[in-house]
Design a protein around this motif. Structure first.
Motif, PDB file in Angstrom:
ATOM      1  N   SER A 111       0.807  -1.539   0.635  1.00 48.13           N
ATOM      2  CA  SER A 111      -0.201  -0.175   0.289  1.00 48.13           C
ATOM      3  C   SER A 111       0.816   0.866  -0.166  1.00 48.13           C
ATOM      4  O   SER A 111       0.595   2.112  -0.585  1.00 48.13           O
ATOM      5  CB  SER A 111      -0.745   0.213   1.152  1.00 48.13           C
ATOM      6  OG  SER A 111      -0.463  -0.136   1.954  1.00 48.13           O
ATOM      7  N   MET A 112       1.948   1.138   1.037  1.00 48.71           N
ATOM      8  CA  MET A 112       2.938   2.897   0.659  1.00 48.71           C
ATOM      9  C   MET A 112       3.186   2.523  -0.671  1.00 48.71           C
ATOM     10  O   MET A 112       3.492   3.550  -0.902  1.00 48.71           O
ATOM     11  CB  MET A 112       3.491   2.136   1.937  1.00 48.71           C
ATOM     12  CG  MET A 112       3.153   2.590   3.224  1.00 48.71           C
ATOM     13  SD  MET A 112       4.564   2.470   4.669  1.00 48.71           S
ATOM     14  CE  MET A 112       5.472   1.271   4.455  1.00 48.71           C
ATOM     15  N   TYR A 113       3.413   1.467  -1.405  1.00 46.53           N
ATOM     16  CA  TYR A 113       4.326   1.542  -2.563  1.00 46.53           C
ATOM     17  C   TYR A 113       3.787   2.203  -3.589  1.00 46.53           C
ATOM     18  O   TYR A 113       4.111   3.453  -4.189  1.00 46.53           O
ATOM     19  CB  TYR A 113       4.834  -0.139  -3.205  1.00 46.53           C
ATOM     20  CG  TYR A 113       5.687  -0.350  -3.942  1.00 46.53           C
ATOM     21  CD1 TYR A 113       6.812   0.129  -3.969  1.00 46.53           C
ATOM     22  CD2 TYR A 113       4.844   0.648  -5.795  1.00 46.53           C
ATOM     23  CE1 TYR A 113       8.324   0.249  -5.154  1.00 46.53           C
ATOM     24  CE2 TYR A 113       6.352  -0.088  -6.851  1.00 46.53           C
ATOM     25  CZ  TYR A 113       7.835   0.122  -6.450  1.00 46.53           C
ATOM     26  OH  TYR A 113       8.432   0.417  -7.748  1.00 46.53           O
ATOM     27  N   LEU A 141       5.311  10.815   3.740  1.00 46.98           N
ATOM     28  CA  LEU A 141       4.951  10.217   4.588  1.00 46.98           C
ATOM     29  C   LEU A 141       5.325   8.612   3.945  1.00 46.98           C
ATOM     30  O   LEU A 141       5.749   7.810   4.600  1.00 46.98           O
ATOM     31  CB  LEU A 141       3.649  10.176   4.159  1.00 46.98           C
ATOM     32  CG  LEU A 141       3.430  11.360   5.436  1.00 46.98           C
ATOM     33  CD1 LEU A 141       1.629  11.866   5.387  1.00 46.98           C
ATOM     34  CD2 LEU A 141       3.242  11.557   6.803  1.00 46.98           C
ATOM     35  N   ALA A 142       4.907   8.667   2.282  1.00 40.57           N
ATOM     36  CA  ALA A 142       5.009   6.886   1.819  1.00 40.57           C
ATOM     37  C   ALA A 142       6.638   6.965   2.260  1.00 40.57           C
ATOM     38  O   ALA A 142       6.473   5.779   2.291  1.00 40.57           O
ATOM     39  CB  ALA A 142       4.538   6.761   0.753  1.00 40.57           C
ATOM     40  N   SER A 143       7.708   7.821   1.404  1.00 41.70           N
ATOM     41  CA  SER A 143       9.088   7.234   1.510  1.00 41.70           C
ATOM     42  C   SER A 143       9.766   7.169   3.066  1.00 41.70           C
ATOM     43  O   SER A 143      10.076   6.127   2.734  1.00 41.70           O
ATOM     44  CB  SER A 143       9.529   8.200   0.908  1.00 41.70           C
ATOM     45  OG  SER A 143       9.675   9.595   1.779  1.00 41.70           O
ATOM     46  N   TYR A 144       9.240   7.326   3.953  1.00 34.53           N
ATOM     47  CA  TYR A 144       9.552   7.146   5.444  1.00 34.53           C
ATOM     48  C   TYR A 144       8.919   5.490   6.024  1.00 34.53           C
ATOM     49  O   TYR A 144       9.830   5.161   6.433  1.00 34.53           O
ATOM     50  CB  TYR A 144       8.796   8.625   6.401  1.00 34.53           C
ATOM     51  CG  TYR A 144       9.381   7.452   7.866  1.00 34.53           C
ATOM     52  CD1 TYR A 144      10.838   8.261   8.434  1.00 34.53           C
ATOM     53  CD2 TYR A 144       8.550   6.943   8.776  1.00 34.53           C
ATOM     54  CE1 TYR A 144      11.519   7.477   9.384  1.00 34.53           C
ATOM     55  CE2 TYR A 144       8.746   7.387   9.795  1.00 34.53           C
ATOM     56  CZ  TYR A 144      10.268   7.276   9.954  1.00 34.53           C
ATOM     57  OH  TYR A 144      10.603   6.956  11.756  1.00 34.53           O
ATOM     58  N   GLY A 145       7.995   5.993   5.399  1.00 38.21           N
ATOM     59  CA  GLY A 145       7.633   4.503   6.084  1.00 38.21           C
ATOM     60  C   GLY A 145       8.350   3.076   5.132  1.00 38.21           C
ATOM     61  O   GLY A 145       8.501   2.102   5.302  1.00 38.21           O
ATOM     62  N   LEU A 146       8.603   3.559   3.478  1.00 33.07           N
ATOM     63  CA  LEU A 146       8.821   2.619   2.885  1.00 33.07           C
ATOM     64  C   LEU A 146      10.932   2.228   3.540  1.00 33.07           C
ATOM     65  O   LEU A 146      11.109   1.400   3.226  1.00 33.07           O
ATOM     66  CB  LEU A 146       9.440   3.090   1.804  1.00 33.07           C
ATOM     67  CG  LEU A 146       7.803   2.719   0.717  1.00 33.07           C
ATOM     68  CD1 LEU A 146       7.841   3.139  -0.591  1.00 33.07           C
ATOM     69  CD2 LEU A 146       7.518   1.189   1.200  1.00 33.07           C
ATOM     70  N   MET A 147      11.232   3.790   3.893  1.00 30.50           N
ATOM     71  CA  MET A 147      12.301   3.583   3.539  1.00 30.50           C
ATOM     72  C   MET A 147      13.133   2.818   5.584  1.00 30.50           C
ATOM     73  O   MET A 147      14.019   2.190   5.433  1.00 30.50           O
ATOM     74  CB  MET A 147      12.898   4.792   3.867  1.00 30.50           C
ATOM     75  CG  MET A 147      14.296   5.376   5.007  1.00 30.50           C
ATOM     76  SD  MET A 147      15.001   6.747   4.838  1.00 30.50           S
ATOM     77  CE  MET A 147      15.443   7.481   3.148  1.00 30.50           C
ATOM     78  N   SER A 239      16.233  -0.749   2.611  1.00 29.15           N
ATOM     79  CA  SER A 239      15.853  -2.289   1.310  1.00 29.15           C
ATOM     80  C   SER A 239      16.661  -1.832  -0.652  1.00 29.15           C
ATOM     81  O   SER A 239      15.965  -0.456  -0.341  1.00 29.15           O
ATOM     82  CB  SER A 239      14.929  -2.819   1.698  1.00 29.15           C
ATOM     83  OG  SER A 239      14.086  -1.947   0.876  1.00 29.15           O
ATOM     84  N   ALA A 240      16.981  -2.643  -1.007  1.00 31.01           N
ATOM     85  CA  ALA A 240      17.576  -2.491  -2.361  1.00 31.01           C
ATOM     86  C   ALA A 240      16.082  -1.776  -3.243  1.00 31.01           C
ATOM     87  O   ALA A 240      16.727  -0.631  -3.810  1.00 31.01           O
ATOM     88  CB  ALA A 240      17.873  -3.456  -2.534  1.00 31.01           C
ATOM     89  N   PRO A 241      14.928  -2.758  -2.809  1.00 35.49           N
ATOM     90  CA  PRO A 241      14.156  -1.940  -4.004  1.00 35.49           C
ATOM     91  C   PRO A 241      13.664  -0.977  -4.060  1.00 35.49           C
ATOM     92  O   PRO A 241      12.993  -0.332  -4.224  1.00 35.49           O
ATOM     93  CB  PRO A 241      13.043  -3.292  -4.052  1.00 35.49           C
ATOM     94  CG  PRO A 241      13.621  -4.294  -2.317  1.00 35.49           C
ATOM     95  CD  PRO A 241      14.446  -3.823  -2.635  1.00 35.49           C
ATOM     96  N   VAL A 242      13.773  -0.548  -2.235  1.00 37.81           N
ATOM     97  CA  VAL A 242      13.379   0.710  -2.193  1.00 37.81           C
ATOM     98  C   VAL A 242      14.485   2.006  -3.043  1.00 37.81           C
ATOM     99  O   VAL A 242      14.219   2.766  -3.166  1.00 37.81           O
ATOM    100  CB  VAL A 242      12.819   0.871  -0.399  1.00 37.81           C
ATOM    101  CG1 VAL A 242      12.362   2.716  -0.273  1.00 37.81           C
ATOM    102  CG2 VAL A 242      11.788   0.235   0.315  1.00 37.81           C
ATOM    103  N   VAL A 243      15.799   1.694  -1.971  1.00 42.18           N
ATOM    104  CA  VAL A 243      16.345   2.380  -2.847  1.00 42.18           C
ATOM    105  C   VAL A 243      16.274   2.590  -4.591  1.00 42.18           C
ATOM    106  O   VAL A 243      16.331   3.408  -5.233  1.00 42.18           O
ATOM    107  CB  VAL A 243      17.312   2.561  -1.818  1.00 42.18           C
ATOM    108  CG1 VAL A 243      18.024   1.298  -2.780  1.00 42.18           C
ATOM    109  CG2 VAL A 243      18.337   4.071  -2.872  1.00 42.18           C
TER     110      VAL A 243
END
Length: 520
Positions: A111-113, A141-147, A239-243
């Motif tokens: 969902s964050m993606y 907000l989304a990038s912090y959750g993913l980070m 993580s790799a896919p997030v970055v």
């Protein structure tokens, strides 16, 4: 007005909401399939939108049928559609990689993606500053959750720094938007372009101050010196896919600098004309050199790639700072290559780390890797691509920037800086490759790092290594396609640059309902 313009915003909004509400009801494989399908639809929509605007048409969508500048307007031109397609393609391969195991750390990942894509797509399409601020906040907000996805002290620390700096940027954004609204009475960018050109002398100082505050906000998003120090720590910790997805994040700042710089502070902006151009070129060159020095001194492969992202930002904004059709076109071509190339490099660094045991991606002697031949070949290919050596598309992009620089009076400084940064980057990656693939030892002489436990967990639970490499090769294949279609791509980038430098068509398309006498 066309509904196709709002589709890139509606699709991730609905998909993200659906994934959030159903996170306890459907299994992981179903969430993965739904998320990947939603990204695939966004790729298709971006292709259709790009085909529609490729002739030079500017599409608008007025929410609630309120005409600009009174209502919210979304605008799609060549640049916006170009950025949407790059984002959707990048998101597809990054998500495919995450589906091999990284997404297991949280039920909220998918969902964050989609919410991250909502923020990105909205930032590229919005036609007014206040909604640009809103989409920036969704991004934050989304990038912090993913980070911080997956946890770990290192990620939490880097995420906290990321949030604090971006909140400071958001505060400056509000100050800048409030100042412009107080002086000019509007936040619609097309309307601002008209009113800034007619700014009375007593308001010029306030308008310039607001413009420079916006410049600082966008420079922070783009990681332009001296506001770049957050990026290496943040990008190397997550993580790799997030970055890999975050490879487009700095391009959001570059996009805003280009859009606002050409539309609101362009040559026809009267007393505030070319406010951004005088800053972009020198700061871009300094960013280029400092990023290369950072890559040379990095002790982890992911941190080194993060500094190479800073280098790419410097070269990209140097090209935009030339303020010419050739320079902007070269930057737009280079933007695609560096986005896909650095994203592939981040994913490849994760594959390398997963095969080195406790050594992870630290640039010290570690154990011999399995299937090092294939991974080493991909490392060599990606290094050539990112550094900009022939015959790959990275070289074409860098060559176009240098060619455009010859028209500038500062061309000796530009050539010296670009070539020096390229040499430093080549030395840095050459050293890394020799350590990772040739200087091996039996076992691992490096003790496990407690702060890297989450990476070890993800590597242990990662799926098929071949499937992960397919994501890397998919991004690299896009760069090969960019090389094969260099002629049409350069022509398209040139047309896009010309449209940006002559924004009258954009302004007319946005303000046409108002000039036609449509009342709110």
């Amino acid at each position: 007005m066309t509904t196709l313009t709002i589709a890139p915003v509606l699709i991730p909004l609905l998909a993200g909401t659906g994934l959030l509400l159903s996170r306890r009801l459907i299994p992981l494989w179903a969430r993965r399939g739904f998320n990947l399908a939603a990204v695939g639809v966004q790729v298709a929509v971006a292709v259709m939108l790009l085909a529609t605007v490729s002739s030079g048409e500017v599409l608008t969508y007025n929410l609630g049928n309120w005409p600009a500048p009174y209502g919210i307007v979304l605008v799609a031109d060549r640049l916006a559609a170009w950025m949407l397609l790059i984002t959707a393609l990048l998101a597809f391969f990054a998500l495919f990689y995450a589906m091999q195991g990284t997404d297991r750390g949280s039920r909220h990942f998918h969902s964050m993606y989609q919410l991250q894509l909502l923020g990105l797509n909205g930032a590229f399409l919005t036609g007014d500053l206040f909604n640009l601020f809103v989409f920036f906040e969704i991004l934050l907000l989304a990038s912090y959750g993913l980070m911080v996805h997956g946890g770990g002290a290192r990620r939490i620390r880097a995420g906290l720094h990321f949030v604090v700096l971006n909140l400071a940027g958001s505060t400056l954004f509000l100050f800048a938007a409030g100042t412009l609204y107080g002086v000019l009475g509007t936040l619609n960018m097309a309307d601002l372009a008209v009113k800034l050109a007619e700014t009375p002398p007593e308001d010029v100082g306030m308008a310039r101050t607001a413009g420079l505050l916006l410049f600082a906000v966008f420079a922070l998003k783009a990681a332009l010196v001296p506001l770049h120090l957050w990026l290496p720590a943040a990008y190397s910790a997550t993580s790799a896919p997030v970055v890999a997805l975050f490879a487009i994040m700095t391009k959001v700042g570059a996009y805003c600098l280009l859009r606002v710089g050409t539309l609101m502070f362009g040559p026809e902006a009267g007393p505030v004309a070319e406010l951004y151009t005088s800053w972009l070129l020198p700061l871009g060159l300094v960013t280029l050199l400092l990023g290369a020095l950072g890559a040379l001194s990095a002790d982890e492969l992911k941190r080194q790639i993060a500094y190479l992202v800073v280098v790419s930002v410097g070269l990209l904004l140097t090209a935009f700072g030339l303020d010419s059709t050739a320079g902007i076109a070269a930057g737009l071509y280079y933007l695609v290559n560096t986005t896909f190339g650095t994203a592939a490099f981040f994913l490849l660094a994760d594959v390398i780390a997963s095969r080195r045991g406790a050594a992870l991606d630290r640039l010290r002697v570690g154990p011999k890797m399995s299937q090092a031949g294939l991974v080493g070949g991909l490392f060599f290919f990606t290094a050539l691509l990112v550094v900009g050596l022939p015959p790959l598309s990275g070289f074409i992009g860098k060559f176009l920037v240098l060619q455009a620089a010859l028209e500038s009076a500062r061309w000796p400084w530009i050539l010296a800086s670009v070539l020096t940064a390229g040499l430093l980057g080549m030395i840095a990656l050459g050293r890394s490759g020799s350590v990772l693939f040739f200087k091996t030892a039996k076992g691992s002489p490096i003790a496990a790092d407690p702060s890297a436990s989450i990476e070890a967990w993800q590597h242990e639970h990662a799926g098929n290594g071949t499937m992960r490499l397919l994501a890397v090769m998919g991004l690299l294949a896009l760069c090969v396609g960019l090389l094969a279609a260099s002629g049409p791509m350069v022509d398209f980038c040139t047309a896009t640059a010309d449209q940006l430098l002559h924004p009258q068509g954009y302004i007319r398309a946005v303000l046409a309902p108002l000039s036609a006498g449509v009342n709110p």
